[in-house]
Design a protein around this motif. Sequence first.
Motif, PDB file in Angstrom:
ATOM      1  N   ARG A   1      10.356   6.484   4.675  1.00  0.00           N
ATOM      2  CA  ARG A   1       9.520   7.281   5.581  1.00  0.00           C
ATOM      3  C   ARG A   1       8.654   6.348   6.418  1.00  0.00           C
ATOM      4  NH1 ARG A   1       5.447   9.947   1.035  1.00  0.00           N
ATOM      5  NH2 ARG A   1       4.414   8.015   0.376  1.00  0.00           N
ATOM      6  N   VAL A   2       7.958   6.931   7.383  1.00  0.00           N
ATOM      7  CA  VAL A   2       7.004   6.170   8.201  1.00  0.00           C
ATOM      8  C   VAL A   2       5.694   6.120   7.420  1.00  0.00           C
ATOM      9  CG1 VAL A   2       5.753   6.028  10.378  1.00  0.00           C
ATOM     10  CG2 VAL A   2       8.094   6.956  10.341  1.00  0.00           C
TER      11      VAL A   2
ATOM     12  N   ASP B   1       0.820  -1.218   0.000  1.00  0.00           N
ATOM     13  CA  ASP B   1       0.000   0.000   0.000  1.00  0.00           C
ATOM     14  C   ASP B   1       0.848   1.259   0.000  1.00  0.00           C
ATOM     15  OD1 ASP B   1      -2.285  -1.485  -0.011  1.00  0.00           O
ATOM     16  OD2 ASP B   1      -2.659  -1.323   2.142  1.00  0.00           O
ATOM     17  N   GLU B   2       1.952   1.245   0.746  1.00  0.00           N
ATOM     18  CA  GLU B   2       2.821   2.420   0.830  1.00  0.00           C
ATOM     19  C   GLU B   2       3.438   2.736  -0.525  1.00  0.00           C
ATOM     20  OE1 GLU B   2       5.571   5.489   2.069  1.00  0.00           O
ATOM     21  OE2 GLU B   2       3.502   4.915   2.461  1.00  0.00           O
ATOM     22  N   ALA B   3       3.781   1.706  -1.311  1.00  0.00           N
ATOM     23  CA  ALA B   3       4.346   1.920  -2.651  1.00  0.00           C
ATOM     24  C   ALA B   3       3.317   2.596  -3.562  1.00  0.00           C
ATOM     25  CB  ALA B   3       4.801   0.597  -3.253  1.00  0.00           C
ATOM     26  N   ALA B   4       2.050   2.194  -3.419  1.00  0.00           N
ATOM     27  CA  ALA B   4       0.986   2.811  -4.216  1.00  0.00           C
ATOM     28  C   ALA B   4       0.792   4.275  -3.815  1.00  0.00           C
ATOM     29  CB  ALA B   4      -0.323   2.034  -4.041  1.00  0.00           C
ATOM     30  N   ILE B   5       0.851   4.542  -2.513  1.00  0.00           N
ATOM     31  CA  ILE B   5       0.727   5.926  -2.028  1.00  0.00           C
ATOM     32  C   ILE B   5       1.877   6.772  -2.571  1.00  0.00           C
ATOM     33  CG2 ILE B   5       0.809   7.404   0.037  1.00  0.00           C
ATOM     34  CD1 ILE B   5      -0.606   5.017   1.524  1.00  0.00           C
ATOM     35  N   PHE B   6       3.087   6.199  -2.552  1.00  0.00           N
ATOM     36  CA  PHE B   6       4.262   6.914  -3.065  1.00  0.00           C
ATOM     37  C   PHE B   6       4.140   7.156  -4.572  1.00  0.00           C
ATOM     38  CE2 PHE B   6       8.859   6.554  -4.524  1.00  0.00           C
ATOM     39  CZ  PHE B   6       9.159   7.886  -4.266  1.00  0.00           C
ATOM     40  N   ALA B   7       3.610   6.169  -5.312  1.00  0.00           N
ATOM     41  CA  ALA B   7       3.380   6.348  -6.752  1.00  0.00           C
ATOM     42  C   ALA B   7       2.435   7.533  -6.982  1.00  0.00           C
ATOM     43  CB  ALA B   7       2.803   5.071  -7.366  1.00  0.00           C
ATOM     44  N   GLY B   8       1.424   7.656  -6.103  1.00  0.00           N
ATOM     45  CA  GLY B   8       0.509   8.806  -6.174  1.00  0.00           C
ATOM     46  C   GLY B   8       1.227  10.112  -5.883  1.00  0.00           C
ATOM     47  N   ASP B   9       2.167  10.090  -4.938  1.00  0.00           N
ATOM     48  CA  ASP B   9       2.950  11.293  -4.619  1.00  0.00           C
ATOM     49  C   ASP B   9       3.814  11.709  -5.813  1.00  0.00           C
ATOM     50  OD1 ASP B   9       1.890  11.280  -2.067  1.00  0.00           O
ATOM     51  OD2 ASP B   9       3.618  10.256  -1.165  1.00  0.00           O
TER      52      ASP B   9
ATOM     53  N   TYR C   1      12.355  11.053   3.908  1.00  0.00           N
ATOM     54  CA  TYR C   1      11.501  12.016   4.612  1.00  0.00           C
ATOM     55  C   TYR C   1      12.043  12.412   5.994  1.00  0.00           C
ATOM     56  CZ  TYR C   1       7.756  12.268   1.186  1.00  0.00           C
ATOM     57  OH  TYR C   1       7.021  12.540   0.044  1.00  0.00           O
ATOM     58  N   PRO C   2      12.555  11.464   6.814  1.00  0.00           N
ATOM     59  CA  PRO C   2      13.063  11.877   8.134  1.00  0.00           C
ATOM     60  C   PRO C   2      14.156  12.946   8.040  1.00  0.00           C
ATOM     61  CG  PRO C   2      12.845   9.488   8.059  1.00  0.00           C
ATOM     62  CD  PRO C   2      12.605   9.989   6.671  1.00  0.00           C
ATOM     63  N   GLN C   3      14.994  12.878   7.006  1.00  0.00           N
ATOM     64  CA  GLN C   3      16.077  13.851   6.846  1.00  0.00           C
ATOM     65  C   GLN C   3      15.727  14.981   5.876  1.00  0.00           C
ATOM     66  OE1 GLN C   3      19.701  11.776   5.800  1.00  0.00           O
ATOM     67  NE2 GLN C   3      19.375  10.187   7.344  1.00  0.00           N
TER      68      GLN C   3
ATOM     69  N   GLY D   1       5.539   3.402  14.164  1.00  0.00           N
ATOM     70  CA  GLY D   1       6.374   4.585  13.898  1.00  0.00           C
ATOM     71  C   GLY D   1       7.710   4.260  13.266  1.00  0.00           C
ATOM     72  N   ARG D   2       7.831   3.083  12.648  1.00  0.00           N
ATOM     73  CA  ARG D   2       9.107   2.680  12.045  1.00  0.00           C
ATOM     74  C   ARG D   2       9.220   3.202  10.610  1.00  0.00           C
ATOM     75  NH1 ARG D   2       8.397  -3.653  13.134  1.00  0.00           N
ATOM     76  NH2 ARG D   2       6.405  -2.999  12.209  1.00  0.00           N
ATOM     77  N   VAL D   3      10.445   3.544  10.226  1.00  0.00           N
ATOM     78  CA  VAL D   3      10.709   3.997   8.861  1.00  0.00           C
ATOM     79  C   VAL D   3      10.778   2.778   7.937  1.00  0.00           C
ATOM     80  CG1 VAL D   3      12.383   5.113   7.328  1.00  0.00           C
ATOM     81  CG2 VAL D   3      11.932   6.077   9.595  1.00  0.00           C
ATOM     82  N   HIS D   4      10.031   2.819   6.845  1.00  0.00           N
ATOM     83  CA  HIS D   4      10.042   1.740   5.855  1.00  0.00           C
ATOM     84  C   HIS D   4      10.645   2.257   4.547  1.00  0.00           C
ATOM     85  CE1 HIS D   4       6.920  -1.223   7.616  1.00  0.00           C
ATOM     86  NE2 HIS D   4       7.282  -0.380   8.569  1.00  0.00           N
ATOM     87  N   THR D   5      11.149   1.329   3.760  1.00  0.00           N
ATOM     88  CA  THR D   5      11.626   1.672   2.410  1.00  0.00           C
ATOM     89  C   THR D   5      10.696   1.041   1.382  1.00  0.00           C
ATOM     90  OG1 THR D   5      13.947   1.807   3.126  1.00  0.00           O
ATOM     91  CG2 THR D   5      13.545   1.485   0.776  1.00  0.00           C
TER      92      THR D   5
END
Length: 361
Positions: free
Chosen positions: A190-191, A126-134, A315-317, A198-202
């Motif tokens: 990012r998280v 799901d996070e990859a799809a959200i990032f594709a939208g970004d 994102y954290p940096q 609250g963990r950072v994922h790639t």
Amino acid sequence: MAENNLLNKLEGLVSRFEEIGTLITDPEVIGDMKRYIKLNKEYKDLERIVIARDKYKNALNSIDEAKLILENENDAELREMAKEEFDKYTEQVPHLEEEIKLLLIPADPQDGKNAIVEIRGGTGGDEAAIFAGDLYRMYIKYCEAKGWKVEVTDFNEGTSGGYKEIVFTVLGEGVYGILKYESGVHRVQRVPQTETQGRVHTSAATVAVLPEADEFDIELKESDIRVDIFCASGHGGQSVNTTYSAIRLVHIPTGITVQCQDEKSQIKNKAKAMVELRSRIYNMEYQKYLDEISSKRKTMVSTGDRSAKIRTYNYPQGRVTDHRINLTLYNLSSIMDGEIQSIIDQLIVAENAERLKESEL
């Protein structure tokens, strides 16, 4: 003006430019649309070289004139003016020479075309799809700033937002020559919105940029294409979702499949899908050209290797790193708002440096 090898090399091109200027007014040439379009493109390419050559020639002449005044004139005011002219044009000449050398190196023949852009969510669910939208939003903002027109042809929305994949065409002058630098794997750190600890994922998304082929680039036989018609899915209103307007085209000889569901009209969807199908078939040949470039250029700029990790968005940096040219910027939020021109500019500089090394100019 002394003997100048660069000017000598340009004389033949100036003659060709004048010849084409005459040809494109010939009714016989105008009647042959394929030839006319090809000659018009060559004329525009040569026009840039001729303009640069005229500036260069003018600079060299101005230097010679200033030298004569400095050698023969006693008037202090005239000498001062000549010195200023001499310094001004002496500084310009190396830049003009580099500009001409770059113009003389054959450019990617597709650079002036429109582009078809495909963004797919990769590893990360799901996070990859959200990032594709970004990324899609980033490109839309960038295209708006450039005054380019964007037309979505197909999309598949993610369950938590964004897109599993989205395909769109960008129309404007020299679009492919700029957006081609975006082809490759884009990685985000990012998280995720779906993360509770609250963990950072790639995660990653893949961007593919193709030059849009026109009808003169490749001919398609209707007998080689299977047409499927179905109801569109996703957002777009009741009329889009309940009428059989979406089109899927299958090119039987290659197995390439494209679909378009953006328009309410079946005819418009088919026209858009045909453009994309033509471009994907054309890209199979074009890919050989890209592979040849990639074997020569270490920067992997615009090689079409879509499996190569080209950029990381941390994102954290608040950091964005382009791995091809080891460029790191700490303005993530503005980049995600479409301000990617500074990255593209530096990629173009890097590629031009490699193109000059390849050439013998």
